[in-house]
Design a protein around this motif. Structure first.
Motif, PDB file in Angstrom:
ATOM      1  N   UNK A 115       0.825  -1.205   0.000  1.00 44.12           N
ATOM      2  CA  UNK A 115       0.000   0.000   0.000  1.00 44.12           C
ATOM      3  C   UNK A 115       0.862   1.260   0.000  1.00 44.12           C
ATOM      4  N   UNK A 116       0.446   2.237  -0.774  1.00 43.69           N
ATOM      5  CA  UNK A 116       1.166   3.503  -0.867  1.00 43.69           C
ATOM      6  C   UNK A 116       0.440   4.525  -0.006  1.00 43.69           C
ATOM      7  N   UNK A 117       1.132   5.199   0.923  1.00 42.35           N
ATOM      8  CA  UNK A 117       0.467   6.193   1.763  1.00 42.35           C
ATOM      9  C   UNK A 117       0.004   7.393   0.949  1.00 42.35           C
ATOM     10  N   UNK A 118      -0.915   8.159   1.517  1.00 40.01           N
ATOM     11  CA  UNK A 118      -1.473   9.309   0.814  1.00 40.01           C
ATOM     12  C   UNK A 118      -0.456  10.425   0.654  1.00 40.01           C
ATOM     13  N   UNK A 119       0.584  10.435   1.485  1.00 45.14           N
ATOM     14  CA  UNK A 119       1.637  11.449   1.393  1.00 45.14           C
ATOM     15  C   UNK A 119       2.986  10.761   1.467  1.00 45.14           C
ATOM     16  N   UNK A 165       5.020  14.876  -1.776  1.00 45.22           N
ATOM     17  CA  UNK A 165       3.960  14.579  -2.737  1.00 45.22           C
ATOM     18  C   UNK A 165       2.692  14.068  -2.066  1.00 45.22           C
ATOM     19  N   UNK A 166       1.565  14.441  -2.666  1.00 46.40           N
ATOM     20  CA  UNK A 166       0.306  13.740  -2.452  1.00 46.40           C
ATOM     21  C   UNK A 166       0.265  12.593  -3.464  1.00 46.40           C
ATOM     22  N   UNK A 167      -0.188  11.415  -3.035  1.00 42.34           N
ATOM     23  CA  UNK A 167      -0.110  10.222  -3.885  1.00 42.34           C
ATOM     24  C   UNK A 167      -1.436   9.475  -3.853  1.00 42.34           C
ATOM     25  N   UNK A 168      -1.789   8.901  -4.994  1.00 43.88           N
ATOM     26  CA  UNK A 168      -2.948   8.002  -5.076  1.00 43.88           C
ATOM     27  C   UNK A 168      -2.633   6.898  -6.073  1.00 43.88           C
ATOM     28  N   UNK A 169      -3.139   5.701  -5.808  1.00 43.38           N
ATOM     29  CA  UNK A 169      -2.915   4.534  -6.669  1.00 43.38           C
ATOM     30  C   UNK A 169      -4.240   3.793  -6.846  1.00 43.38           C
ATOM     31  N   UNK A 170      -4.500   3.335  -8.059  1.00 42.05           N
ATOM     32  CA  UNK A 170      -5.632   2.448  -8.315  1.00 42.05           C
ATOM     33  C   UNK A 170      -5.125   1.280  -9.168  1.00 42.05           C
ATOM     34  N   UNK A 171      -5.465   0.069  -8.754  1.00 47.72           N
ATOM     35  CA  UNK A 171      -5.015  -1.125  -9.476  1.00 47.72           C
ATOM     36  C   UNK A 171      -6.193  -2.071  -9.637  1.00 47.72           C
ATOM     37  N   UNK A 172      -6.367  -2.591 -10.844  1.00 50.93           N
ATOM     38  CA  UNK A 172      -7.422  -3.562 -11.121  1.00 50.93           C
ATOM     39  C   UNK A 172      -6.824  -4.701 -11.930  1.00 50.93           C
ATOM     40  N   UNK A 201      -4.428 -10.289  -8.692  1.00 52.08           N
ATOM     41  CA  UNK A 201      -3.071  -9.843  -8.948  1.00 52.08           C
ATOM     42  C   UNK A 201      -2.740 -10.149 -10.395  1.00 52.08           C
ATOM     43  N   UNK A 202      -1.752  -9.431 -10.938  1.00 58.84           N
ATOM     44  CA  UNK A 202      -1.388  -9.660 -12.327  1.00 58.84           C
ATOM     45  C   UNK A 202       0.022  -9.211 -12.582  1.00 58.84           C
ATOM     46  N   UNK A 203       0.319  -8.869 -13.852  1.00 59.52           N
ATOM     47  CA  UNK A 203       1.676  -8.520 -14.231  1.00 59.52           C
ATOM     48  C   UNK A 203       2.000  -7.045 -14.172  1.00 59.52           C
ATOM     49  N   UNK A 204       1.030  -6.197 -13.830  1.00 62.80           N
ATOM     50  CA  UNK A 204       1.329  -4.780 -13.671  1.00 62.80           C
ATOM     51  C   UNK A 204       1.993  -4.548 -12.317  1.00 62.80           C
ATOM     52  N   UNK A 205       2.870  -3.560 -12.250  1.00 64.27           N
ATOM     53  CA  UNK A 205       3.610  -3.313 -11.016  1.00 64.27           C
ATOM     54  C   UNK A 205       3.763  -1.820 -10.783  1.00 64.27           C
ATOM     55  N   UNK A 206       3.901  -1.457  -9.522  1.00 62.89           N
ATOM     56  CA  UNK A 206       4.159  -0.071  -9.155  1.00 62.89           C
ATOM     57  C   UNK A 206       4.800  -0.036  -7.779  1.00 62.89           C
ATOM     58  N   UNK A 207       5.563   1.006  -7.520  1.00 65.04           N
ATOM     59  CA  UNK A 207       6.156   1.230  -6.201  1.00 65.04           C
ATOM     60  C   UNK A 207       6.567   2.687  -6.121  1.00 65.04           C
ATOM     61  N   UNK A 208       6.514   3.232  -4.924  1.00 62.96           N
ATOM     62  CA  UNK A 208       6.927   4.608  -4.682  1.00 62.96           C
ATOM     63  C   UNK A 208       7.536   4.665  -3.288  1.00 62.96           C
ATOM     64  N   UNK A 209       8.813   5.050  -3.219  1.00 62.46           N
ATOM     65  CA  UNK A 209       9.518   5.010  -1.933  1.00 62.46           C
ATOM     66  C   UNK A 209      10.371   6.262  -1.740  1.00 62.46           C
TER      67      UNK A 209
END
Length: 398
Positions: A154-158, A162-169, A177-185
């Motif tokens: 899970x990516x926090x809102x801040x 930055x303000x951050x939002x993520x949506x995954x389907x 789950x599938x082959x799409x990926x994301x990360x923010x650190x």
């Protein structure tokens, strides 16, 4: 204090004993009745009752008796084996009673009743198998959710400034789950993020996504240069992927205030939203092949440096969004949708985009889709949002 303790903190054993002696209260009885009502084979019993009533009114005898098998057959689709067998027993008893009352010959009645018993037993077995499949599916979903939480944290809102939002389907609703990926650190070199898409489907794609994310999280924290992060991912994939496998990705970083670095490896160009509301594509200055295929070409990725001021936003996404089609085979216009729904709240923006995307495809995506939106709030906005304990979020700005 002693009296309060006698009637409060130390009353649990006495309270429990009193409950056992008094029996279940009204709320417990209501819950039990509700569970019984949910599991009761109401519709199958109603169908059996209608058939019995038709027989009593019409007096047709053998014409109606075989239709009693519809009761246990229908119960097998919704009820547990016990409920199915109860409906089967009810249908058999009523069939025998009606057959005798209608004067059905003994051999014909025995044949009908044998068929009813056989249908009831087969329906009970089908119900047991259905329940087993449902339990297995529930377990698979639970494992998939756990894997998703471990893979796509899970990516926090801040995050940092930055303000951050993520949506995954995921296209496979059962897998989630599938082959799409994301990360923010956050790292010593500023906030870094990645959005990518693994070629292929299923568990192999999930394994490759896990590999990419693991390398990114490690390299993003160690490497001061964003291109060095991409190089580490490339070297690892070259060792571990097959000749036909690859990963498209966009890797971005915010090393200093007002400056955004972007490296595009064969991925869809991010969308940059200026504070004025205008939307533009961030096309790569030096086009590069997807990760895992660099050895086949002589093109190395280049670093694209963008000005990123207060109020600007960057949307990264996968091709499951832009390649989503409606009934007329028209692609979803992401840039137009973003321009319509952009706001100062990334979560609200992505909620509107995601809802519009699902409406565009008729409610079901045919490919995995990921959206990640970051926004750089103005200093006055950050100063007005003090964190718990008096810590000012503006002090966290890079």
């Amino acid at each position: 204090m002693s009296q309060a303790r006698d009637h409060g903190g130390d009353r649990s054993p006495i309270w429990a004993l009193r409950n056992r002696v008094a029996g279940p209260g009204p709320s417990a009885r209501r819950r039990a009745a509700a569970r019984l009502a949910v599991g009761a084979p109401v519709l199958p019993v109603l169908i059996v009752s209608v058939i019995v009533l038709a027989d009593l009114v019409g007096g047709a005898g053998m014409v109606w008796l075989p239709m009693l098998a519809a009761g246990p057959a229908l119960a097998a689709t919704t009820n547990a084996p016990r409920g199915v067998l109860c409906v089967g027993l009810l249908a058999t008893v009523l069939g025998a009673t009606l057959g005798v009352a209608d004067g059905v010959p003994g051999r014909e009645l025995a044949a009908v009743l044998s068929a009813l018993v056989a249908v009831a037993l087969a329906s009970g077995l089908a119900s047991a198998l259905r329940g087993r499949r449902e339990r297995v599916l529930a377990a698979v979903r639970s494992v998939a959710e756990t894997a998703q939480h471990a893979l796509l944290k899970p990516v926090p809102a801040t995050v940092g400034p930055f303000q951050v939002a993520v949506r995954y389907s995921a296209a496979a609703a059962e897998a989630r789950i599938g082959g799409d990926l994301y990360a923010l650190i956050p790292t010593p070199y500023g906030v870094r993020l990645i959005v990518g898409d693994v070629r292929g489907k299923g568990l192999p794609a999930v394994g490759t996504a896990a590999l990419v994310l693991g390398i990114f999280r490690e390299a993003a924290y160690d490497e001061p240069d964003l291109l060095a992060v991409v190089d580490r991912i490339e070297r690892s994939l070259a060792r571990n992927l097959g000749s036909d496998d690859f990963v498209t990705a966009v890797v971005a970083g915010y090393p200093r205030a007002g400056q955004l670095e972007v490296v595009n490896c064969g991925h869809a160009p991010p969308l940059l939203v200026r504070a004025s509301g205008s939307v533009e594509e961030v096309e790569p200055v030096h086009p590069a092949p997807p990760l895992g295929l660099r050895a086949l070409t002589d093109h190395a990725p280049g670093l694209h440096v963008l000005p990123f001021a207060d109020g600007d936003q960057l949307l990264l996404y996968t091709d499951g969004v832009t390649e989503a089609r409606d009934g007329g085979r028209e692609f979803y216009p992401l840039d137009e949708g973003l321009e319509r729904h952009v706001s100062d709240d990334p979560a609200r923006t992505l909620d509107a985009l995601h809802d519009e995307l699902l409406a565009h495809v008729g409610g079901r995506l045919h490919d995995d889709a990921a959206l990640l939106l970051i926004r750089k709030p103005a200093l006055s906005e950050r100063a007005s949002e003090a964190a718990p304990g008096g810590r000012d979020l503006a002090a966290e700005a890079v």
